[in-house]
Design an enzyme around this catalytic site. Structure first.
Site, mmCIF file in Angstrom:
data_model
loop_
_atom_site.group_PDB
_atom_site.id
_atom_site.type_symbol
_atom_site.label_atom_id
_atom_site.label_comp_id
_atom_site.label_asym_id
_atom_site.label_seq_id
_atom_site.Cartn_x
_atom_site.Cartn_y
_atom_site.Cartn_z
ATOM 1 N N HIS A 75 -19.509 -5.693 -49.159
ATOM 2 C CA HIS A 75 -19.707 -5.975 -50.580
ATOM 3 C C HIS A 75 -20.156 -4.785 -51.422
ATOM 4 O O HIS A 75 -19.913 -4.761 -52.622
ATOM 5 C CB HIS A 75 -20.655 -7.163 -50.780
ATOM 6 N N GLU A 79 -18.424 -0.416 -54.806
ATOM 7 C CA GLU A 79 -19.335 -0.031 -55.887
ATOM 8 C C GLU A 79 -20.107 1.248 -55.549
ATOM 9 O O GLU A 79 -20.321 2.081 -56.420
ATOM 10 C CB GLU A 79 -20.308 -1.190 -56.163
ATOM 11 N N ASP A 80 -20.506 1.383 -54.306
ATOM 12 C CA ASP A 80 -21.452 2.462 -53.966
ATOM 13 C C ASP A 80 -20.890 3.605 -53.121
ATOM 14 O O ASP A 80 -21.594 4.575 -52.862
ATOM 15 C CB ASP A 80 -22.661 1.882 -53.202
ATOM 16 N N ASP A 142 -26.809 -11.634 -51.508
ATOM 17 C CA ASP A 142 -27.072 -10.219 -51.781
ATOM 18 C C ASP A 142 -28.379 -10.105 -52.568
ATOM 19 O O ASP A 142 -29.277 -9.336 -52.244
ATOM 20 C CB ASP A 142 -25.889 -9.649 -52.578
ATOM 21 N N ASP A 264 -51.076 -33.412 -55.005
ATOM 22 C CA ASP A 264 -50.470 -32.432 -55.888
ATOM 23 C C ASP A 264 -49.584 -31.454 -55.131
ATOM 24 O O ASP A 264 -48.798 -30.742 -55.724
ATOM 25 C CB ASP A 264 -51.556 -31.644 -56.627
HETATM 26 MN MN MN Z 1 -25.797 -5.381 -52.121
#
Ligand code: MN
Length: 725
Positions: A75, A79-80, A142, A264
């Site tokens: 994933h 992106e990275d 994630d 409670d």
């Molecule tokens: Mn991630």
């Protein structure tokens, strides 16, 4: 669940619910991701690959398919790291590419929800963008792992921002799709970051009450058990469940109370086999203890929108304490804990019919299950699983980051009107994600839209063809109506001026005003507009005027002079006379542009102008550049050479010698060529020459060129040219 620390551990965990899983494929995805992330480290200092591995591990709790697990492992690669979607597709196929792409798109929205007043829209945006449920599930896990490791991030501001975003956006999303466990865990992690002292004190108090109250809890369970046995429900499962610190905090916030007693913090839960048994159990509870008023809720007959079903009640229990109870079936329980993910397990357990029945209250889950019904196998089911929620909407950002929700198919014009009607009225263009697009482009989820406005722009009637929002449509119509009216007014004025002139009258508001009662109109403007539109005949107005004149000349002689003032010959290019132009919409008023002064023989074009009808420009007039972005305003026109000849104003600029009679020579030449000078202006004066601008009434370009040629032949004229400004 223990954290996963190796790929072997992960595969083992998957095999527990899916013995046929292709372990080698999972291993390959892990190796691919590990290589891509290389030496990258997490904020904790651990190798980056530990993160996707743990996210995949979290997903196994929901018994997700291999595609989801592989997506979790990959994933963050796109992106990275340098990995491309093409590489992902080449290695793992198209389905994985689509899923990884989906998660990547969601990741790019992280941190964009600065303004949490817009959280609801942002949640909808995320839901709408995760077209496949698995995308959302991977993203939520994630986020869960990022929250579990939040403490390693050094900046307190960043930690707080992530925690707020988690509570407002991601926890709420988990709730929306019914995943209560995930929601509570996200909430509690955010709570720990944002209100650590409050949470610590609640946890301490919980520990104290837990020690104090263990016997009491056991006693309550035993008593409920006894009563349910008596009611013929020996199989019911009963247990006490401790509320999470965050939900206690919420309750304290809401009710402005402190928590003092066990009731409670503990809710009791009764789980039975059938819906009928739920009501049986409820009957047994209510028969034995007093109910607390206002606490009974039947979420079985009326489920929550996320599919949650249960009976809720509160009674004064065995120890004379308040006891909260939730009663539900095993299936309802599964949905309550795992939400939509619970339905995956139906492929192994209950029948499809049962699944359909249980999911029937939740529209989009029902739709998912209908797909399941029509699918040959569970894999196909997952593939066809699309989130149907909010598919009729798109969510776009303003440049400042505000979210605007619009119907699907909306265009930049809809967007502009959604912000403000003045923005819509003056919009000339739009940029989507920094790129200029046509005004009728369709907006997509997550687009950042910037509207370009111009004070001189007005709405185009043609916009109505592509806008989809009611607001945009009604604003455009409103404008077009106003504009139409002003065109009819101009046209009506022109018609009346001509008609009255034939009778020796000059049109003015003062002339029409006294006729209003006779014509049954309130405003002078209405008379013009209706004549222009053809609703009143010119004859009717003329008759009224003549009658009024007659009355005035017999009764009040003084008014006569006013009405019969001799007419001056008016310039004919002011729209008051019929124009020798073809290609016009009937009823449109025409003007000749003052910038280029078109005359017959010029190539011309018409531009629709607010409140003025059509302005005729010479085709190469520089002013036309202003209208380059609104082709809908351009109207193709041509000279109607069959019409009677009458003068048009043209403009020339000449440089003439600064000497006696030079100006006289110029005017004589023009007079000789039958041009009528209607205006003359000296624009520059020096010791040796004048620069003058001359407006000359001519028939056409041939006439004008003739005059120009003649002027050029004179010694006193240094230069002469047609002038367009
Ligand atoms: Mn991630």
């Amino acid at each position: 669940m223990p954290a996963i620390d190796s790929i072997d551990g992960l595969i083992e965990q998957i095999k527990a619910y899916d013995p046929g899983v292709d372990g080698e494929l999972i291993r390959r995805a892990y190796a691919f991701a590990a290589k891509a992330h290389g030496a990258q480290k997490r904020a904790s200092g651990e190798p980056y690959i530990t993160h996707p591995l743990e996210v995949a591990g979290l997903l196994t709790e929901y018994r997700l398919d291999s595609a989801s697990i592989i997506t979790a492992l990959l994933h963050d690669t796109v992106e990275d790291t340098g990995v491309t979607l093409e590489q992902v597709e080449k290695e793992f196929g198209q389905e994985i590419r689509v899923l990884v792409d989906g998660v990547t798109k969601l990741s790019r929205l992280e941190g964009k929800s600065e303004d949490l007043r817009q959280a609801e829209n942002f949640r909808k945006l995320l839901l709408a963008m995760s077209e496949d449920l698995r995308v959302l599930l991977v993203k939520l896990c994630d986020r869960l792992h990022n929250m579990q490791t939040l403490k390693y991030i050094k900046s307190p501001e960043k930690r707080a921002r992530i925690a707020r975003e988690t509570a407002e956006i991601y926890a709420a999303l988990a709730e929306r799709i019914g995943m209560r466990n995930l929601k509570e865990e996200l909430q509690d992690l955010a709570f720990a970051e944002l209100y650590s002292e409050a949470r610590d004190s609640i946890v301490k108090r919980l520990e104290f009450l837990r020690e104090q109250g263990q016997n009491e809890v056991n006693h309550t369970i035993a008593t409920i058990r006894e009563k349910l046995n008596e009611a013929g429900l020996p199989n019911a499962i009963i247990y006490g469940r401790e509320k999470k610190p965050f939900s206690i905090w919420k309750k304290m916030e809401r009710k402005n109370i402190s928590f003092e007693q066990l009731s409670d913090i503990i809710a009791f839960r009764i789980i039975v086999d059938t819906v009928a048994e739920c009501y049986q159990a409820l009957g047994a509870v209510h028969a034995n203890w007093h109910t607390v008023p206002g606490q009974f809720k039947d979420y079985i007959s009326t489920p929550k929108s996320n599919g949650y079903q249960s009976l809720h009640t509160a009674v004064i229990g065995p120890g004379q304490q308040r006891v909260e109870m939730q009663i539900r079936t095993h299936e309802m329980h599964k949905v309550a804990e795992y939400g939509v993910a619970a339905h995956w397990t139906y492929k192994q357990g209950a029948t499809k019919a049962q699944a359909l029945k249980d999911g029937k209250q939740l529209k989009w889950v029902r739709e998912l299950l209908e797909i399941l019904e029509q699918s040959e196998n569970p894999e196909e089911f997952l593939e066809n699983t699309k989130l149907e929620m909010y598919h009729d909407q798109v969510f776009c950002f303003t440049p400042k980051g505000d979210i605007i929700a619009l119907p699907r198919g909306a265009t930049p014009v809809d967007f502009a009107y959604a912000i403000h009607s003045a923005i819509g009225d003056t919009c000339v263009g739009a940029k989507i994600n920094g790129r200029i697009v046509p005004l009728k482009a369709q907006l997509k989820n997550g687009d950042q839209v910037e509207i370009i406005t111009s004070k001189t722009q007005t709405p185009s009637p043609s916009w109505e063809r592509f806008v989809v929002t009611g607001k945009a449509r009604s604003e455009i119509r409103k404008f077009v109506r106003t504009q139409q009216k002003s065109e009819y007014v101009n046209l009506g004025k022109a018609i009346l001026a001509k008609t009255l002139k034939a009778e020796g009258l000059e049109l003015s508001d003062k002339l029409i005003e006294p006729l209003l009662p006779k014509l049954n109109k309130k405003l002078v403007e209405d008379v013009y507009a209706e004549v222009g539109e053809g609703l009143i005949t010119r004859q009717a107005v003329l008759d009224a005027a003549l009658e009024s004149r007659k009355a005035a000349s017999t009764g009040m002689g003084g008014m006569l002079s006013n009405l019969t003032k001799p007419l001056r010959r008016k310039a004919k290019s002011d729209g008051a006379a019929p124009m020798p132009i073809k290609g016009l919409i009937p009823g449109m008023a025409i003007h000749f542009a003052k910038c280029c002064h078109p005359i017959p023989g010029d190539r011309i074009v018409g531009i629709v102008t607010t409140g003025k009808g059509i302005t005729i420009h010479v085709m190469d007039c520089e002013t036309l550049e202003n209208y380059a972005d609104s082709p809908e305003r351009w109207i193709s026109v041509a000279w109607d050479t069959g019409k009677e000849e009458f003068p048009h104003i043209s403009r020339i600029r000449a440089h003439i010698s600064h000497e006696p009679a030079a100006l006289a020579t110029v005017t004589q030449v023009i007079a000789k060529e039958l041009g009528n000078i209607s205006n003359l202006k000296i624009t520059h004066r020096s010791t040796d020459f004048f620069e003058i601008l001359l407006d000359i009434e001519v028939r056409d370009t041939k006439h004008l060129n003739n005059i120009i040629a003649n002027l050029r032949s004179r010694e006193v004229v240094q230069s002469v040219e047609r002038w367009q400004s």
